[in-house]
Design a protein around this motif. Structure first.
Motif, PDB file in Angstrom:
ATOM      1  N   PHE A  94      -6.502  45.584  20.438  1.00 42.95           N
ATOM      2  CA  PHE A  94      -5.588  46.505  19.789  1.00 42.95           C
ATOM      3  C   PHE A  94      -4.128  46.178  20.069  1.00 42.95           C
ATOM      4  CE2 PHE A  94      -9.382  49.156  20.004  1.00 42.95           C
ATOM      5  CZ  PHE A  94      -9.420  49.585  18.700  1.00 42.95           C
ATOM      6  N   SER A  95      -3.914  45.151  20.880  1.00 44.78           N
ATOM      7  CA  SER A  95      -2.553  44.953  21.373  1.00 44.78           C
ATOM      8  C   SER A  95      -1.562  44.679  20.246  1.00 44.78           C
ATOM      9  CB  SER A  95      -2.529  43.820  22.383  1.00 44.78           C
ATOM     10  OG  SER A  95      -3.181  42.701  21.859  1.00 44.78           O
ATOM     11  N   ASN A  96      -2.063  44.169  19.117  1.00 44.03           N
ATOM     12  CA  ASN A  96      -1.127  43.893  18.029  1.00 44.03           C
ATOM     13  C   ASN A  96      -0.654  45.168  17.349  1.00 44.03           C
ATOM     14  OD1 ASN A  96      -3.615  44.421  16.871  1.00 44.03           O
ATOM     15  ND2 ASN A  96      -3.088  43.286  15.033  1.00 44.03           N
ATOM     16  N   MET A  97      -1.295  46.308  17.719  1.00 42.69           N
ATOM     17  CA  MET A  97      -0.868  47.563  17.136  1.00 42.69           C
ATOM     18  C   MET A  97       0.056  48.311  18.088  1.00 42.69           C
ATOM     19  SD  MET A  97      -4.538  48.614  15.713  1.00 42.69           S
ATOM     20  CE  MET A  97      -4.082  50.165  14.957  1.00 42.69           C
ATOM     21  N   GLY A  98       0.303  47.726  19.222  1.00 40.32           N
ATOM     22  CA  GLY A  98       1.115  48.396  20.222  1.00 40.32           C
ATOM     23  C   GLY A  98       2.582  48.303  19.907  1.00 40.32           C
ATOM     24  N   GLN A  99       3.378  48.445  20.923  1.00 35.02           N
ATOM     25  CA  GLN A  99       4.821  48.401  20.748  1.00 35.02           C
ATOM     26  C   GLN A  99       5.238  47.140  20.018  1.00 35.02           C
ATOM     27  OE1 GLN A  99       7.686  49.673  22.975  1.00 35.02           O
ATOM     28  NE2 GLN A  99       6.575  50.758  24.573  1.00 35.02           N
ATOM     29  N   GLU A 130       0.100  50.882  24.004  1.00 37.16           N
ATOM     30  CA  GLU A 130      -1.098  50.412  24.693  1.00 37.16           C
ATOM     31  C   GLU A 130      -0.814  50.303  26.175  1.00 37.16           C
ATOM     32  OE1 GLU A 130      -4.548  47.101  24.069  1.00 37.16           O
ATOM     33  OE2 GLU A 130      -2.607  46.408  24.779  1.00 37.16           O
ATOM     34  N   THR A 131      -1.770  50.744  26.966  1.00 34.51           N
ATOM     35  CA  THR A 131      -1.635  50.568  28.402  1.00 34.51           C
ATOM     36  C   THR A 131      -2.982  50.129  28.958  1.00 34.51           C
ATOM     37  OG1 THR A 131      -0.871  51.618  30.443  1.00 34.51           O
ATOM     38  CG2 THR A 131      -2.139  52.995  28.958  1.00 34.51           C
ATOM     39  N   GLU A 132      -2.988  49.780  30.241  1.00 32.54           N
ATOM     40  CA  GLU A 132      -4.218  49.268  30.830  1.00 32.54           C
ATOM     41  C   GLU A 132      -4.619  50.092  32.044  1.00 32.54           C
ATOM     42  OE1 GLU A 132      -4.577  44.662  30.077  1.00 32.54           O
ATOM     43  OE2 GLU A 132      -2.665  45.165  31.004  1.00 32.54           O
ATOM     44  N   LYS A 243      -9.023  55.349  22.609  1.00 32.16           N
ATOM     45  CA  LYS A 243      -7.927  55.772  21.745  1.00 32.16           C
ATOM     46  C   LYS A 243      -7.626  57.241  22.010  1.00 32.16           C
ATOM     47  CE  LYS A 243      -6.853  56.377  16.876  1.00 32.16           C
ATOM     48  NZ  LYS A 243      -7.365  56.167  15.516  1.00 32.16           N
ATOM     49  N   LEU A 244      -6.393  57.538  22.368  1.00 33.02           N
ATOM     50  CA  LEU A 244      -5.985  58.929  22.546  1.00 33.02           C
ATOM     51  C   LEU A 244      -5.049  59.269  21.396  1.00 33.02           C
ATOM     52  CD1 LEU A 244      -7.018  58.156  25.444  1.00 33.02           C
ATOM     53  CD2 LEU A 244      -5.383  59.793  26.303  1.00 33.02           C
ATOM     54  N   GLN A 245      -5.616  59.966  20.424  1.00 30.75           N
ATOM     55  CA  GLN A 245      -4.896  60.247  19.194  1.00 30.75           C
ATOM     56  C   GLN A 245      -3.650  61.106  19.453  1.00 30.75           C
ATOM     57  OE1 GLN A 245      -7.567  60.939  16.128  1.00 30.75           O
ATOM     58  NE2 GLN A 245      -6.048  60.473  14.581  1.00 30.75           N
ATOM     59  N   GLY A 246      -2.544  60.663  18.890  1.00 30.60           N
ATOM     60  CA  GLY A 246      -1.312  61.452  18.984  1.00 30.60           C
ATOM     61  C   GLY A 246      -0.636  61.397  20.351  1.00 30.60           C
ATOM     62  N   LEU A 260      -2.217  56.430  21.534  1.00 27.48           N
ATOM     63  CA  LEU A 260      -2.179  55.663  22.780  1.00 27.48           C
ATOM     64  C   LEU A 260      -3.540  54.975  22.964  1.00 27.48           C
ATOM     65  CD1 LEU A 260      -0.972  54.883  25.585  1.00 27.48           C
ATOM     66  CD2 LEU A 260      -1.912  57.038  26.444  1.00 27.48           C
ATOM     67  N   TYR A 261      -3.501  53.685  23.194  1.00 22.68           N
ATOM     68  CA  TYR A 261      -4.726  52.939  23.462  1.00 22.68           C
ATOM     69  C   TYR A 261      -4.757  52.562  24.935  1.00 22.68           C
ATOM     70  CZ  TYR A 261      -5.252  52.602  18.457  1.00 22.68           C
ATOM     71  OH  TYR A 261      -5.410  52.913  17.140  1.00 22.68           O
ATOM     72  N   ILE A 262      -5.842  52.893  25.593  1.00 21.24           N
ATOM     73  CA  ILE A 262      -5.977  52.534  27.007  1.00 21.24           C
ATOM     74  C   ILE A 262      -7.076  51.488  27.129  1.00 21.24           C
ATOM     75  CG2 ILE A 262      -6.418  53.344  29.349  1.00 21.24           C
ATOM     76  CD1 ILE A 262      -5.541  56.116  28.442  1.00 21.24           C
ATOM     77  N   ARG A 263      -6.649  50.298  27.492  1.00 13.97           N
ATOM     78  CA  ARG A 263      -7.628  49.221  27.644  1.00 13.97           C
ATOM     79  C   ARG A 263      -8.212  49.290  29.050  1.00 13.97           C
ATOM     80  NH1 ARG A 263      -8.838  43.776  25.955  1.00 13.97           N
ATOM     81  NH2 ARG A 263      -7.623  44.019  24.080  1.00 13.97           N
ATOM     82  N   ILE A 264      -9.529  49.356  29.111  1.00  8.82           N
ATOM     83  CA  ILE A 264     -10.206  49.561  30.398  1.00  8.82           C
ATOM     84  C   ILE A 264     -10.676  48.232  30.989  1.00  8.82           C
ATOM     85  CG2 ILE A 264     -12.143  50.704  31.543  1.00  8.82           C
ATOM     86  CD1 ILE A 264     -10.184  52.719  30.404  1.00  8.82           C
ATOM     87  N   HIS A 265     -10.354  48.041  32.261  1.00 13.42           N
ATOM     88  CA  HIS A 265     -10.904  46.911  33.007  1.00 13.42           C
ATOM     89  C   HIS A 265     -11.860  47.466  34.050  1.00 13.42           C
ATOM     90  CE1 HIS A 265      -8.138  44.168  31.127  1.00 13.42           C
ATOM     91  NE2 HIS A 265      -7.155  45.019  31.375  1.00 13.42           N
TER      92      HIS A 265
END
Ligand SMILES: [Zn+2]
Ligand SMILES: [Zn+2]
Length: 366
Positions: A94-99, A130-132, A243-246, A260-265
């Motif tokens: 999703f990173s291409n949709m981030g900032q 996007e955050t991790e 995905k956290l909408q809004g 907000l997209y949170i990429r999980i490791h």
């Protein structure tokens, strides 16, 4: 720094996110006909395309899989253990949709074509972020709630996002008469061109606060550090995004916020090896236990489980403990736990042991 991006199923079918089931089917019919191997004998790339199209359709035509894909960027079971062929799809990047993703593209178009609906929308609405987040292996088993700190633009609490100072009115922009756009003449190599651009005074909103909010300077949003709560579902895989909408950037003057997209490791656990919903572990037992049989206590992600090792167990024999593997995302079921038994042969024998074993050998040689 980014992982190679997995294929976007929507992109493969050439459709928009949110396309109807009818459109998905239509796109699939057209493309599968176009790339059918019968039409392109020996053409490996056409064959690959055909497979991709089928894979995309398999997920997007199944409401449950589609929902999972839309939410997590991965379809249920698509990366499951030992499915061969279609495996290896490790979540959509999703990173291409981030900032700076779509936002910058919008600005770029605006620069070239003088703006319009799209540029205006991009500029007003909040961007996706996007955050991790890294979690422990067992958090992925049980699911977890985690607070994530982000720096973002949040709705101004002084003006509630309107951009106008408390008690002051909002008036129509005089520059553009409320349309949000102005027409300019510019000289170019083609002669004079009429260009429609976003109104610089109201930045496309068509409205001007009589008195700008003192806290946000009329933006309706302010830069803040905030904490959001991520509800991580049991069974999540390394590399998947929530995905956290809004919850992305607030829009300018109360327009729609981004997501907000949170990429999980997921950290690894030395006791377990995960393969989709299956968990593997290895235990070592003395040769005599393999010969005579025994009962072992085996660690699984659901706690210790007693495993009966039958008489005559062979080295590297695998035992399956049903339902004690990884929880399967969005279900109450779990995969299986597999135990590989290694057999340890003694390197030294006492006199007495040797005597007994030689006696056994004579007995079995008879
Ligand atoms: Zn404000
Ligand atoms: Zn204006």
């Amino acid at each position: 720094m980014l992982k190679p991006m997995a294929k976007d199923y929507y992109e493969i079918l050439g459709i928009q996110r949110g396309a109807s089931a009818e459109d998905i089917k239509k796109a699939y019919r057209k493309l599968s006909k176009e790339h059918h191997p019968d039409k392109h004998k020996g053409d490996a790339s056409a064959e690959r395309r055909f497979k991709e199209v089928n894979q995309a359709y398999e997920v997007l035509s199944n409401p449950q899989k589609k929902q999972m894909y839309d939410q997590f960027g991965e379809a249920g079971g698509a990366s499951g253990a030992g499915q061969g062929g279609s495996g290896g799809f490790q979540g959509f990047d999703f990173s291409n949709m981030g900032q700076g993703g779509f936002g910058d593209l919008g600005d770029l178009f605006e620069g070239f074509f003088g703006g319009g609906g799209r540029g205006r929308a991009t500029r007003q609405e909040g961007r996706d972020l996007e955050t991790e987040l890294t979690i422990d292996f067992m958090d992925a088993v049980t699911g977890a709630k985690r607070e994530v700190g982000i720096r973002t633009l949040s709705t101004c609490d002084h003006c509630d996002g309107s951009g106008a100072e408390r008690g002051s009115a909002v008036k129509t922009c005089a520059e553009c008469s409320g349309t949000g756009q102005v027409t300019r003449s510019a000289q170019s190599i083609f002669g004079t061109v009429q260009q429609r651009t976003i109104c610089g005074t109201c930045r496309g909103s068509g409205k001007i606060p009589e008195k700008k909010c003192s806290k946000c300077d009329g933006e309706g949003r302010v830069s803040v550090s905030k904490k959001v709560t991520a509800n991580i579902p049991a069974g999540i895989s390394d590399g998947q995004s929530l995905k956290l909408q809004g919850q992305g950037e607030a829009g300018r003057r109360g327009t729609a916020a981004g997501d907000l997209y949170i990429r999980i490791h997921v950290r690894s656990d030395p006791r377990f090896e995960r393969e989709g919903d299956a968990i593997h572990c290895t235990v070592e037992i003395p040769a005599l236990d393999a010969i005579l049989g025994t009962t072992l206590s085996v660690p699984t992600v659901h706690g210790d489980v007693s495993l009966k090792i039958p008489e005559g167990t062979q080295p590297n024999q695998v035992f399956r403990i049903k339902g004690k593997g990884m929880p399967i995302l969005s279900t109450s079921r779990s995969g299986d736990h597999y135990v590989t038994v290694q057999v340890k042969v003694p390197t030294r024998l006492s006199k007495q042991e040797r005597k007994i074993l030689e006696e056994w050998k004579r007995e079995s040689d008879k």
